[in-house]
Design a protein around this motif. Structure first.
Motif, PDB file in Angstrom:
ATOM      1  N   VAL A  18      -1.456  -5.550  -2.986  1.00 19.82           N
ATOM      2  CA  VAL A  18      -0.293  -4.689  -2.814  1.00 19.82           C
ATOM      3  C   VAL A  18      -0.756  -3.254  -2.986  1.00 19.82           C
ATOM      4  O   VAL A  18      -1.427  -2.922  -3.957  1.00 19.82           O
ATOM      5  N   VAL A  19      -0.403  -2.405  -2.031  1.00 20.10           N
ATOM      6  CA  VAL A  19      -0.726  -0.985  -2.115  1.00 20.10           C
ATOM      7  C   VAL A  19       0.556  -0.263  -2.512  1.00 20.10           C
ATOM      8  O   VAL A  19       1.600  -0.458  -1.891  1.00 20.10           O
ATOM      9  N   VAL A  20       0.468   0.551  -3.553  1.00 21.42           N
ATOM     10  CA  VAL A  20       1.627   1.305  -4.013  1.00 21.42           C
ATOM     11  C   VAL A  20       1.276   2.781  -4.031  1.00 21.42           C
ATOM     12  O   VAL A  20       0.287   3.179  -4.634  1.00 21.42           O
ATOM     13  N   VAL A  21       2.089   3.586  -3.336  1.00 16.90           N
ATOM     14  CA  VAL A  21       1.932   5.037  -3.372  1.00 16.90           C
ATOM     15  C   VAL A  21       3.268   5.630  -3.767  1.00 16.90           C
ATOM     16  O   VAL A  21       4.317   5.146  -3.363  1.00 16.90           O
ATOM     17  N   SER A  22       3.208   6.661  -4.584  1.00 15.18           N
ATOM     18  CA  SER A  22       4.429   7.258  -5.094  1.00 15.18           C
ATOM     19  C   SER A  22       4.285   8.768  -5.135  1.00 15.18           C
ATOM     20  O   SER A  22       3.173   9.288  -5.307  1.00 15.18           O
ATOM     21  N   HIS A  23       5.392   9.450  -4.978  1.00 15.87           N
ATOM     22  CA  HIS A  23       5.378  10.913  -5.020  1.00 15.87           C
ATOM     23  C   HIS A  23       6.717  11.392  -5.568  1.00 15.87           C
ATOM     24  O   HIS A  23       7.753  10.814  -5.259  1.00 15.87           O
ATOM     25  N   THR A  24       6.675  12.443  -6.365  1.00 13.89           N
ATOM     26  CA  THR A  24       7.887  13.058  -6.900  1.00 13.89           C
ATOM     27  C   THR A  24       8.125  14.368  -6.166  1.00 13.89           C
ATOM     28  O   THR A  24       7.198  15.161  -5.980  1.00 13.89           O
ATOM     29  N   PHE A  25       9.366  14.573  -5.746  1.00 14.34           N
ATOM     30  CA  PHE A  25       9.738  15.764  -4.993  1.00 14.34           C
ATOM     31  C   PHE A  25      10.811  16.533  -5.747  1.00 14.34           C
ATOM     32  O   PHE A  25      11.658  15.936  -6.419  1.00 14.34           O
ATOM     33  N   VAL A  79       6.383   3.791  -2.101  1.00 17.96           N
ATOM     34  CA  VAL A  79       6.163   2.898  -0.969  1.00 17.96           C
ATOM     35  C   VAL A  79       5.242   1.780  -1.452  1.00 17.96           C
ATOM     36  O   VAL A  79       4.179   2.049  -1.997  1.00 17.96           O
ATOM     37  N   ARG A  80       5.705   0.543  -1.267  1.00 18.14           N
ATOM     38  CA  ARG A  80       4.902  -0.634  -1.609  1.00 18.14           C
ATOM     39  C   ARG A  80       4.595  -1.372  -0.320  1.00 18.14           C
ATOM     40  O   ARG A  80       5.510  -1.729   0.427  1.00 18.14           O
ATOM     41  N   ILE A  81       3.301  -1.605  -0.075  1.00 16.81           N
ATOM     42  CA  ILE A  81       2.882  -2.277   1.145  1.00 16.81           C
ATOM     43  C   ILE A  81       2.328  -3.643   0.764  1.00 16.81           C
ATOM     44  O   ILE A  81       1.316  -3.734   0.061  1.00 16.81           O
ATOM     45  N   PHE A  82       3.023  -4.687   1.198  1.00 18.33           N
ATOM     46  CA  PHE A  82       2.639  -6.068   0.954  1.00 18.33           C
ATOM     47  C   PHE A  82       1.964  -6.624   2.207  1.00 18.33           C
ATOM     48  O   PHE A  82       2.116  -6.048   3.292  1.00 18.33           O
ATOM     49  N   PRO A  83       1.261  -7.756   2.097  1.00 16.30           N
ATOM     50  CA  PRO A  83       0.645  -8.332   3.294  1.00 16.30           C
ATOM     51  C   PRO A  83       1.658  -8.669   4.390  1.00 16.30           C
ATOM     52  O   PRO A  83       1.341  -8.611   5.567  1.00 16.30           O
ATOM     53  N   ASP A  84       2.889  -8.989   3.997  1.00 12.88           N
ATOM     54  CA  ASP A  84       3.867  -9.410   5.000  1.00 12.88           C
ATOM     55  C   ASP A  84       5.067  -8.463   5.123  1.00 12.88           C
ATOM     56  O   ASP A  84       6.101  -8.829   5.655  1.00 12.88           O
ATOM     57  N   GLY A  85       4.958  -7.245   4.630  1.00  8.62           N
ATOM     58  CA  GLY A  85       6.064  -6.303   4.762  1.00  8.62           C
ATOM     59  C   GLY A  85       5.890  -5.083   3.890  1.00  8.62           C
ATOM     60  O   GLY A  85       4.879  -4.934   3.207  1.00  8.62           O
ATOM     61  N   VAL A  86       6.881  -4.207   3.945  1.00 10.35           N
ATOM     62  CA  VAL A  86       6.852  -2.981   3.148  1.00 10.35           C
ATOM     63  C   VAL A  86       8.183  -2.821   2.424  1.00 10.35           C
ATOM     64  O   VAL A  86       9.199  -3.383   2.826  1.00 10.35           O
TER      65      VAL A  86
END
Length: 167
Positions: A18-25, A79-86
């Motif tokens: 699982v790829v997780v990217v996060s940002h605060t705005f 944003v969480r990117i799973f093998p079968d979806g986001v």
């Protein structure tokens, strides 16, 4: 502790990356296009459908409004990117100091983005003001970077001149 015999490595587990990217705005209108761009870049090469883009815009706008206020609020986009979806999560967050930060669209300040849009469409400040439903003085301030549009004005700017580029 496991009830499996020693040396038995089949635990019935499936491990998926699982790829997780996060940002605060900052909770400012100028952050709206930045947050959308952040998600689009995180999801590349996946392109959002129009309905998904509209839902994303609404979620970011809702979080921005919930966090907006005189105390320099913020909102978080994960944003969480799973093998079968986001999965995209947008939440209003804690108070953060945004000292001197100017609104940006991608790699350009809002003022530069608006200036390029007006030049591309061959519009004067007067024509732009009339289309956006604001004063010429307001357009001038936005182009100089002295002020940024309020959320309702930013929505109108995007409706009239199009959304900012997605990367």
């Amino acid at each position: 502790m496991s009830d499996l015999p020693p040396g038995d490595t089949d635990h019935g587990l499936f491990v998926a990356p699982v790829v997780v990217v996060s940002h605060t705005f900052p909770a400012r209108p100028g952050a709206l296009p930045d947050a959308e761009l952040f998600v689009r870049e995180a999801l590349q090469p996946v392109v959002l459908e129009q309905v998904e883009s509209a839902a994303l815009y609404d979620a970011i706008t809702t979080a921005l409004l919930a966090a907006a206020g005189p105390d320099n609020g913020a909102f978080d986009v994960t944003v969480r990117i799973f093998p079968d979806g986001v999965e995209v999560e947008v939440l209003h967050g804690a108070t953060r100091p945004w000292l001197g930060a100017s609104p940006r669209v991608g790699d350009k300040p809002f003022a530069s983005w608006l200036e390029s849009v007006l030049a591309r469409q061959g519009l004067s400040q007067e024509a732009a003001a009339q289309r956006a439903g604001v004063s010429v003085r307001t357009i001038s301030r936005w182009l100089r970077g002295d002020t940024e549009p309020r959320l309702r004005d930013l929505r109108r700017v995007h409706a009239v001149f199009g959304p900012p580029p997605a990367g």
